[in-house]
Design a protein around this motif. Structure first.
Motif, mmCIF file in Angstrom:
data_model
loop_
_atom_site.group_PDB
_atom_site.id
_atom_site.type_symbol
_atom_site.label_atom_id
_atom_site.label_comp_id
_atom_site.label_asym_id
_atom_site.label_seq_id
_atom_site.Cartn_x
_atom_site.Cartn_y
_atom_site.Cartn_z
ATOM 1 N N UNK A 42 0.848 -1.186 0.000
ATOM 2 C CA UNK A 42 0.000 0.000 0.000
ATOM 3 C C UNK A 42 0.879 1.229 0.000
ATOM 4 N N UNK A 43 0.382 2.266 -0.633
ATOM 5 C CA UNK A 43 1.014 3.590 -0.759
ATOM 6 C C UNK A 43 2.158 3.595 -1.775
ATOM 7 N N UNK B 125 3.234 2.633 -5.957
ATOM 8 C CA UNK B 125 2.614 2.517 -7.280
ATOM 9 C C UNK B 125 3.350 1.457 -8.086
ATOM 10 N N UNK C 139 -2.990 2.198 -13.559
ATOM 11 C CA UNK C 139 -4.096 3.032 -13.077
ATOM 12 C C UNK C 139 -4.624 2.531 -11.729
ATOM 13 N N UNK C 140 -4.785 1.237 -11.624
ATOM 14 C CA UNK C 140 -5.375 0.608 -10.427
ATOM 15 C C UNK C 140 -4.555 0.881 -9.182
ATOM 16 N N UNK D 159 -2.270 3.627 -8.976
ATOM 17 C CA UNK D 159 -1.687 4.976 -8.965
ATOM 18 C C UNK D 159 -2.103 5.751 -7.714
ATOM 19 N N UNK D 160 -3.181 5.333 -7.103
ATOM 20 C CA UNK D 160 -3.640 5.989 -5.866
ATOM 21 C C UNK D 160 -3.042 5.336 -4.627
ATOM 22 N N UNK E 29 -3.177 2.030 -3.976
ATOM 23 C CA UNK E 29 -3.808 0.750 -3.644
ATOM 24 C C UNK E 29 -2.792 -0.373 -3.850
ATOM 25 N N UNK E 30 -2.769 -1.308 -2.929
ATOM 26 C CA UNK E 30 -1.842 -2.433 -2.994
ATOM 27 C C UNK E 30 -2.348 -3.491 -3.961
ATOM 28 N N UNK E 31 -1.437 -4.365 -4.351
ATOM 29 C CA UNK E 31 -1.790 -5.580 -5.090
ATOM 30 C C UNK E 31 -1.563 -6.763 -4.161
ATOM 31 N N UNK E 32 -2.432 -7.759 -4.279
ATOM 32 C CA UNK E 32 -2.235 -9.004 -3.550
ATOM 33 C C UNK E 32 -2.116 -10.154 -4.545
ATOM 34 N N UNK F 7 -7.335 -3.222 0.675
ATOM 35 C CA UNK F 7 -6.894 -1.979 1.303
ATOM 36 C C UNK F 7 -7.755 -1.616 2.511
ATOM 37 N N UNK G 101 -4.009 10.151 -1.623
ATOM 38 C CA UNK G 101 -3.817 9.491 -2.921
ATOM 39 C C UNK G 101 -3.543 10.467 -4.056
ATOM 40 N N UNK G 102 -2.773 9.986 -5.004
ATOM 41 C CA UNK G 102 -2.600 10.685 -6.277
ATOM 42 C C UNK G 102 -3.682 10.203 -7.248
ATOM 43 N N UNK H 108 -10.958 4.421 -7.843
ATOM 44 C CA UNK H 108 -9.752 4.900 -7.178
ATOM 45 C C UNK H 108 -10.037 5.976 -6.132
ATOM 46 N N UNK I 130 -10.512 3.373 -3.279
ATOM 47 C CA UNK I 130 -9.787 2.111 -3.078
ATOM 48 C C UNK I 130 -8.426 2.274 -2.402
#
Lengths: 398, 398
Positions: free
Chosen positions: A207-208, A210, A322-323, A325-326, A328-331, B160, B171-172, B246, B249
């Motif tokens: 998280x946090x 990109x 895009x998913x 860029x804010x 959001x983490x990936x799992x 998240x 967030x950006x 976003x 999220x």
């Protein structure tokens, strides 16, 4: 046993050495033992058993009951395991060892191959978005003002992602025809398909942070076919203002086979020209981030469409950027799908809503829909994606 | 050690014997050992250790590193465990045994107490939906035509969901003011809160079955406070036509304590009268399916609002019935939230968008938001919900 195994597959086999997709299977002899399988022609390699027999350092990962541990291990491991598999199945010297771990496809039951973390569905075909926009919002511009600036997406229901072959029960819900004074309750009367390509995340991200477009291959393990079943009547009534919900959440089918991204190197292609310049984090000028995947949709055995994935406006790499860029983490196990794949031609549309210009007929009980696909591989070969099939079962009692 | 423990809590303690919420904690001495804790006054009972010391049949469930196994065990087990806990902590004869397993709250670190399966966010306050509709769609009816016929909801990002206290990084993303020719990229300038109540599913349900409104208590384990952080500028630009993505999220904060539904029996109340009769599967005439939970929102220590959960138009039981009416399954760990809780009064609004009529100010870096809440308990006591707090950290570099 090894005599019966056609190690030398015909050159046009869709599941040759350059493909080797991963799945999870059981056999009737051990119905509770979920094992990782690798498709090779019309056989399935018991990957964990073969790895053990070959003394592989990756045997533990390959003996897991799902693909998640392998997916979480990261790209260098994916590449090493793939090289091993190609060696084991390709080198005649190993046939005696691995031959005993090949099971005929007809003798296995295939399962959902990974645990789905978050499921996101995009809306990345300009043709689809335009066609649907005209049907759902006939009084407005078919494309919303944001469409060419960002890959529009939304979260779907992970818990109802099912493997190919799972029957799809017609959902009940609220429907309100435009001229009706109030909604009524009952089985969806506009049950539809959406032919899509799904991308499965292996390597997680914090998280946090990109994940840039250029790091797509470090994070995405592989590709599946996906049918995003859609109850158009439920969807039309519910989706303003917060998006699709029950019209989609009853079932999403994925292929049993996850094609490694490595197998699709030859299929890379430049996406269509963008007529609106994307912001820098989405800019992929000159990059071959598209994929030349050719989908075929059949309904009750009859071909109804051939959607071309190469026509997608937004690529999976852009969607990933895009998913996240804010921040959001990936799992591991995150699944994101392309949105309906539709091309510019009338026989390239990825859902019945478009194929019938909104008028139907939609799906009847008993209808079977099968999506298949292939992509160009090395030396003129073809890489088959796993099929995704589903048959409509009658709605439950109201 | 037991001497120091105030077993006889003052009658106005928000975390007395009638509450006993569940969480997951570690101590500095064993930072990797995640343990189930039960809050009792200003202490935390190490539930697994206490259960073992008491020879409980449920010790195994209570020694898990998350609440999921206990949640999956079903309502009779929840009731039995709760009765045990009330006995262990309430009967002076057990103090010598359990006293050693009580840890001061100040000495523990609290963690996300359950693994989130699917996360759904509803939009159930008529006041909130009306206020927001006026701001986001000034030219249309504030409530969409479907609003009073079904509880509108959408899926959010499970990955998240974070525990109270986790910093929230601004967030950006893409923002486009109405009069700008194109979107720009940068930190959200309209970062907001949404004060909500979350419901945590314990007992799963199978795909293609429905969970009726009346079975709410068989499936829902407990309740948390939830802050659905929202980047209004990202959201406004992206949300048509597929809903928020976003803008939401990047983070959703939940309280570290899950209050058992059993602890909120006295808080049950009839929801507001519905002026549109709901379809039968949503009809709860005469049922006390609402909950009298009184939320307080503070910003940098200053109270800014007191949203009343009893004012919610749609109840959690209706949301559960709606969410599954199409045959979608429930999984242990599914989290569904109410949507922003806003009452009819200006000091009862659950987000800054409403509190400032869309004009701001919104959150600045360094701002701390804390949600607290209580509900009436038996004999004039109060049941405290766990607080959910978060402090805004600066956006990362672009």
């Amino acid at each position: 046993m090894t005599e019966a195994i056609p190690f030398d597959l015909p050159g046009d086999d869709l599941f040759g050495l350059d493909n080797l997709p991963y799945g999870v299977f059981t056999t009737s002899g051990a119905p509770d033992l979920h094992r990782i399988g690798v498709r090779f022609g019309s056989h399935v390699l018991d990957a964990g058993a073969a790895a053990e027999a070959m003394g592989s350092a990756h045997a533990e990962l390959l003996k897991a009951p799902t693909l998640n541990p392998l997916m979480a291990a990261g790209r260098p491991t994916w590449q090493a395991v793939r090289a091993d598999l190609q060696n084991w199945l390709g080198d005649p010297g190993h046939r005696a060892t691995v031959g005993g771990h090949l099971v005929p496809l007809a003798d296995v039951t295939l399962h959902l191959p990974f645990e789905v973390a978050d499921y996101v569905d995009f809306y990345a075909s300009e043709h689809h978005a335009t066609n649907v926009g005209k049907i759902f919002r006939p009084d407005g511009d078919p494309l919303t003002p944001n469409w060419k600036h960002l890959p529009i997406g939304y979260h779907g229901r992970s818990g109802t992602v099912v493997v190919s072959g799972t029957p799809v029960v017609r959902p009940l819900g609220q429907r309100k025809p435009k001229d009706a004074p109030a909604p009524s309750f009952g089985p969806s009367q506009r049950l539809d398909i959406e032919a899509e390509v799904g991308f499965v995340v292996g390597t997680p991200s914090a998280m946090t942070t990109r994940v840039g477009r250029q790091d797509f291959r470090e994070h995405v393990f592989g590709v599946c076919l996906l049918n995003d079943w859609s109850a158009r009547d439920l969807q039309a009534w519910e989706y303003v203002p917060l998006g699709p919900f029950l019209g989609k959440s009853f079932a999403t089918s994925v292929s049993a086979w996850i094609t490694p991204l490595e197998a699709l190197e030859q299929a890379r292609t430049e996406p269509p020209a963008r007529d609106v310049p994307p912001l820098p984090y989405l800019d992929d000028s000159g990059e071959k981030d598209g994929l030349d995947i050719r989908i075929t949709v059949t309904l009750n055995g009859e071909q109804v469409s051939e959607p071309p994935f190469s026509a997608m406006y937004w690529t999976a790499a852009q969607q990933l950027a895009h998913m996240t860029v804010n921040g959001a983490s990936l799992r591991t196990g995150d699944l994101f799908a392309s949105g309906t794949v539709s091309g510019p031609e009338p026989d390239q549309l990825g859902c019945l809503l478009e194929l019938t210009a909104g008028k139907g007929p939609f799906l009847s009980d008993g209808d079977e829909v099968v999506l298949t696909a292939w992509a160009p591989g090395p030396n003129g070969t073809r890489i088959g994606l796993g099929e995704v099939s589903g048959t409509i079962a009658a709605a439950p009692a109201e």
